[in-house]
Design a protein around this motif. Structure first.
Motif, PDB file in Angstrom:
ATOM      1  N   LEU A 232     -93.684  63.920  24.001  1.00 35.48           N
ATOM      2  CA  LEU A 232     -94.090  64.278  22.649  1.00 35.48           C
ATOM      3  C   LEU A 232     -95.536  63.845  22.438  1.00 35.48           C
ATOM      4  CD1 LEU A 232     -90.837  62.986  20.993  1.00 35.48           C
ATOM      5  CD2 LEU A 232     -91.633  65.357  20.727  1.00 35.48           C
ATOM      6  N   VAL A 233     -96.375  64.735  21.934  1.00 34.57           N
ATOM      7  CA  VAL A 233     -97.784  64.422  21.675  1.00 34.57           C
ATOM      8  C   VAL A 233     -98.054  64.694  20.197  1.00 34.57           C
ATOM      9  CG1 VAL A 233    -100.180  64.953  22.223  1.00 34.57           C
ATOM     10  CG2 VAL A 233     -98.454  64.971  24.039  1.00 34.57           C
ATOM     11  N   GLY A 234     -98.397  63.632  19.446  1.00 38.00           N
ATOM     12  CA  GLY A 234     -98.522  63.770  18.003  1.00 38.00           C
ATOM     13  C   GLY A 234     -99.867  63.350  17.459  1.00 38.00           C
ATOM     14  N   ASN A 235    -100.000  63.517  16.154  1.00 40.54           N
ATOM     15  CA  ASN A 235    -101.207  63.089  15.427  1.00 40.54           C
ATOM     16  C   ASN A 235    -100.925  61.808  14.671  1.00 40.54           C
ATOM     17  OD1 ASN A 235     -99.466  64.803  13.600  1.00 40.54           O
ATOM     18  ND2 ASN A 235    -101.000  64.217  12.077  1.00 40.54           N
ATOM     19  N   HIS A 236    -101.888  60.911  14.671  1.00 42.22           N
ATOM     20  CA  HIS A 236    -101.791  59.694  13.876  1.00 42.22           C
ATOM     21  C   HIS A 236    -102.286  59.992  12.461  1.00 42.22           C
ATOM     22  CE1 HIS A 236    -100.090  56.169  15.472  1.00 42.22           C
ATOM     23  NE2 HIS A 236    -100.981  55.919  16.414  1.00 42.22           N
TER      24      HIS A 236
ATOM     25  N   LEU B 284     -91.747  55.266  32.963  1.00 45.73           N
ATOM     26  CA  LEU B 284     -90.775  55.824  32.023  1.00 45.73           C
ATOM     27  C   LEU B 284     -90.366  57.237  32.443  1.00 45.73           C
ATOM     28  CD1 LEU B 284     -92.390  54.674  28.647  1.00 45.73           C
ATOM     29  CD2 LEU B 284     -90.297  53.769  29.683  1.00 45.73           C
ATOM     30  N   MET B 285     -91.336  58.026  32.868  1.00 42.81           N
ATOM     31  CA  MET B 285     -91.041  59.394  33.282  1.00 42.81           C
ATOM     32  C   MET B 285     -90.240  59.417  34.575  1.00 42.81           C
ATOM     33  SD  MET B 285     -94.626  61.309  32.273  1.00 42.81           S
ATOM     34  CE  MET B 285     -95.155  61.392  30.549  1.00 42.81           C
ATOM     35  N   ARG B 286     -90.478  58.442  35.434  1.00 42.60           N
ATOM     36  CA  ARG B 286     -89.687  58.353  36.671  1.00 42.60           C
ATOM     37  C   ARG B 286     -88.216  58.141  36.353  1.00 42.60           C
ATOM     38  NH1 ARG B 286     -88.165  54.800  40.773  1.00 42.60           N
ATOM     39  NH2 ARG B 286     -88.762  52.934  39.606  1.00 42.60           N
ATOM     40  N   HIS B 287     -87.938  57.518  35.183  1.00 39.18           N
ATOM     41  CA  HIS B 287     -86.570  57.283  34.749  1.00 39.18           C
ATOM     42  C   HIS B 287     -86.104  58.322  33.723  1.00 39.18           C
ATOM     43  CE1 HIS B 287     -87.393  53.368  36.605  1.00 39.18           C
ATOM     44  NE2 HIS B 287     -86.095  53.207  36.673  1.00 39.18           N
ATOM     45  N   ASN B 288     -86.863  59.434  33.629  1.00 39.30           N
ATOM     46  CA  ASN B 288     -86.478  60.568  32.772  1.00 39.30           C
ATOM     47  C   ASN B 288     -86.359  60.202  31.296  1.00 39.30           C
ATOM     48  OD1 ASN B 288     -86.270  62.346  35.039  1.00 39.30           O
ATOM     49  ND2 ASN B 288     -84.250  61.475  35.485  1.00 39.30           N
ATOM     50  N   GLU B 289     -87.184  59.278  30.845  1.00 37.55           N
ATOM     51  CA  GLU B 289     -87.163  58.869  29.436  1.00 37.55           C
ATOM     52  C   GLU B 289     -87.946  59.874  28.585  1.00 37.55           C
ATOM     53  OE1 GLU B 289     -85.880  56.011  28.035  1.00 37.55           O
ATOM     54  OE2 GLU B 289     -85.630  54.570  29.683  1.00 37.55           O
ATOM     55  N   THR B 290     -87.590  59.952  27.305  1.00 44.36           N
ATOM     56  CA  THR B 290     -88.371  60.723  26.341  1.00 44.36           C
ATOM     57  C   THR B 290     -89.519  59.842  25.852  1.00 44.36           C
ATOM     58  OG1 THR B 290     -86.352  61.833  25.622  1.00 44.36           O
ATOM     59  CG2 THR B 290     -88.284  62.060  24.212  1.00 44.36           C
ATOM     60  N   VAL B 291     -90.746  60.354  25.939  1.00 44.77           N
ATOM     61  CA  VAL B 291     -91.940  59.545  25.671  1.00 44.77           C
ATOM     62  C   VAL B 291     -92.747  60.179  24.540  1.00 44.77           C
ATOM     63  CG1 VAL B 291     -94.005  58.492  26.697  1.00 44.77           C
ATOM     64  CG2 VAL B 291     -91.969  58.890  28.119  1.00 44.77           C
ATOM     65  N   LEU B 292     -93.332  59.319  23.700  1.00 40.01           N
ATOM     66  CA  LEU B 292     -94.181  59.758  22.588  1.00 40.01           C
ATOM     67  C   LEU B 292     -95.548  59.101  22.710  1.00 40.01           C
ATOM     68  CD1 LEU B 292     -94.818  60.938  19.734  1.00 40.01           C
ATOM     69  CD2 LEU B 292     -93.618  58.936  18.783  1.00 40.01           C
ATOM     70  N   VAL B 293     -96.608  59.892  22.577  1.00 39.52           N
ATOM     71  CA  VAL B 293     -97.966  59.357  22.653  1.00 39.52           C
ATOM     72  C   VAL B 293     -98.818  59.976  21.555  1.00 39.52           C
ATOM     73  CG1 VAL B 293     -98.784  61.111  24.296  1.00 39.52           C
ATOM     74  CG2 VAL B 293     -99.916  58.888  24.209  1.00 39.52           C
ATOM     75  N   PHE B 294     -99.769  59.183  21.059  1.00 41.67           N
ATOM     76  CA  PHE B 294    -100.778  59.646  20.114  1.00 41.67           C
ATOM     77  C   PHE B 294    -102.128  59.496  20.806  1.00 41.67           C
ATOM     78  CE2 PHE B 294     -97.210  57.954  17.693  1.00 41.67           C
ATOM     79  CZ  PHE B 294     -96.911  59.027  16.858  1.00 41.67           C
ATOM     80  N   PRO B 295    -102.664  60.559  21.415  1.00 39.97           N
ATOM     81  CA  PRO B 295    -103.884  60.420  22.215  1.00 39.97           C
ATOM     82  C   PRO B 295    -105.065  59.847  21.439  1.00 39.97           C
ATOM     83  CG  PRO B 295    -102.824  62.512  22.684  1.00 39.97           C
ATOM     84  CD  PRO B 295    -102.091  61.921  21.522  1.00 39.97           C
ATOM     85  N   GLY B 296    -105.112  60.058  20.119  1.00 38.30           N
ATOM     86  CA  GLY B 296    -106.222  59.517  19.341  1.00 38.30           C
ATOM     87  C   GLY B 296    -106.167  58.019  19.180  1.00 38.30           C
ATOM     88  N   GLY B 297    -104.981  57.435  19.386  1.00 34.91           N
ATOM     89  CA  GLY B 297    -104.830  55.993  19.232  1.00 34.91           C
ATOM     90  C   GLY B 297    -105.248  55.524  17.852  1.00 34.91           C
ATOM     91  N   GLY B 298    -105.622  54.254  17.762  1.00 32.74           N
ATOM     92  CA  GLY B 298    -105.987  53.673  16.482  1.00 32.74           C
ATOM     93  C   GLY B 298    -107.216  54.301  15.858  1.00 32.74           C
ATOM     94  N   ARG B 299    -108.080  54.944  16.653  1.00 35.92           N
ATOM     95  CA  ARG B 299    -109.299  55.546  16.119  1.00 35.92           C
ATOM     96  C   ARG B 299    -109.004  56.759  15.244  1.00 35.92           C
ATOM     97  NH1 ARG B 299    -110.795  52.990  20.637  1.00 35.92           N
ATOM     98  NH2 ARG B 299    -112.855  52.048  20.726  1.00 35.92           N
ATOM     99  N   GLU B 300    -107.786  57.286  15.327  1.00 40.87           N
ATOM    100  CA  GLU B 300    -107.436  58.455  14.525  1.00 40.87           C
ATOM    101  C   GLU B 300    -106.918  58.064  13.144  1.00 40.87           C
ATOM    102  OE1 GLU B 300    -106.089  62.082  16.855  1.00 40.87           O
ATOM    103  OE2 GLU B 300    -104.268  61.524  15.792  1.00 40.87           O
ATOM    104  N   MET B 301    -106.698  56.777  12.913  1.00 45.41           N
ATOM    105  CA  MET B 301    -106.065  56.336  11.676  1.00 45.41           C
ATOM    106  C   MET B 301    -107.011  56.153  10.492  1.00 45.41           C
ATOM    107  SD  MET B 301    -103.348  53.749  13.489  1.00 45.41           S
ATOM    108  CE  MET B 301    -102.781  53.011  11.959  1.00 45.41           C
TER     109      MET B 301
END
Length: 303
Positions: A66-70, A128-145
């Motif tokens: 999952l790739v989201g916006n902060h 996490l992906m090697r263990h087939n987990e569902t992953v969420l990331v916010f590429p902007g990190g704290g700078r997007e807040m």
């Protein structure tokens, strides 16, 4: 929350990886408690009538990024995206957090881990992906807040493509997920390029932080800091394949996947803002909650 290019970043130790994948009994107990609490919160969250669509697009095996916006305070998306993913698929979402948050100790760190938060680093994501987990990331990190006037719902990825690189390596499809509503809880009082905006950034830099992390002055209800009630609008987009065509340059494909994801997320955010603009229930009038339209109904015909 997120991670950028691996160059110059501290590595994640074997002990950290082990702690992430083999959580302590206390963390597992908290995780079970949070799961039960989440189920109990279903009626309360439904009462606030968040506008949620696209859950049927999620890959049923839970193996996706999952790739989201902060948003301005980085809270609503961190709660709602995992909550609705778990409600739809029954899987726990592992959120890639800033290193300081992911390495918290004591009860605070246990709660972050129990909710799925882990150190945001390429090595962590790969494991996490090697263990087939569902992953969420916010590429902007704290700078997007930090949101100055005019910054609402703007992505600030600054060329960050680490999420695309790791997803490609792991054969993980990417699901863009956008949230609108949280940036309107508080209203910024001035723009980033205004005199007061430049002053705020200058003060932040003198205090040891980068200019793009400076916090603007905001207001809530009237001149106060009481948050303004706002309806949340959440959309899960179509999965984006990360499988490269034959004879494709790797670095070029990473940039293609990153750009495709960013464009898809920007389109989601623009569409949600349009829906919100025409929604008579966007300010969460308690007397009208029961009539607020859902995705299966045209919002403009609500009420």
């Amino acid at each position: 929350m997120g991670f950028g290019p691996p160059q110059g970043r501290p590595t994640v130790t074997d002990d950290e990886i082990a702690a992430i994948m083999n959580q302590s009994p206390r963390v597992r107990t908290l995780r079970n408690m949070l799961g039960a609490t989440g189920d109990a919160l279903n009626p309360l969250i439904d009462l606030y009538r968040p506008w949620v669509t696209g859950l049927d697009r999620l890959p049923r095996d839970g193996r996706f990024l999952l790739v989201g916006n902060h948003t301005a305070f980085g809270f609503a998306e961190v709660v709602l995206v995992p909550y609705y993913t778990r409600r739809e698929l029954g899987v726990r979402v592992r959120t890639l957090a800033e290193r300081a948050l992911g390495q918290m100790s004591g009860l605070g760190g246990d709660l972050v881990a129990a909710y799925g938060g882990v150190v945001g680093h390429p090595d962590t994501a790969r494991e996490l992906m090697r263990h087939n987990e569902t992953v969420l990331v916010f590429p902007g990190g704290g700078r997007e807040m930090p949101k100055f006037k005019g910054d609402e719902y703007q992505l600030k990825w600054d060329g960050r493509s680490g999420f695309a690189r790791v997803a490609i390596e792991s054969g993980y499809p990417i699901v863009p997920v956008g949230l609108v509503g949280s940036d309107d809880v508080y209203e910024p009082l001035f723009g980033r390029d205004s005199t007061l905006g430049r002053l705020s950034q200058s003060i932040g830099e003198r205090l040891g932080g980068p200019p793009d992390m400076a916090m603007p002055l905001v207001r809530g209800i009237g001149p106060t800091l009481i948050p303004r009630p706002q309806r949340m609008y959440l959309e899960f987009g179509e999965p984006i394949s990360t499988t490269a065509p034959s004879r494709t340059d790797h670095s070029g494909w990473v940039e293609t996947v990153k750009s495709t994801t960013q464009q898809a997320l920007e389109q989601i955010l623009a569409a949600l803002q349009e829906i919100r603009a025409g929604d008579p229930y966007r300010s969460l009038n308690p007397l009208a909650w029961a009539r607020a339209a859902q995705p299966s109904e045209p919002v403009t015909q609500a009420g």
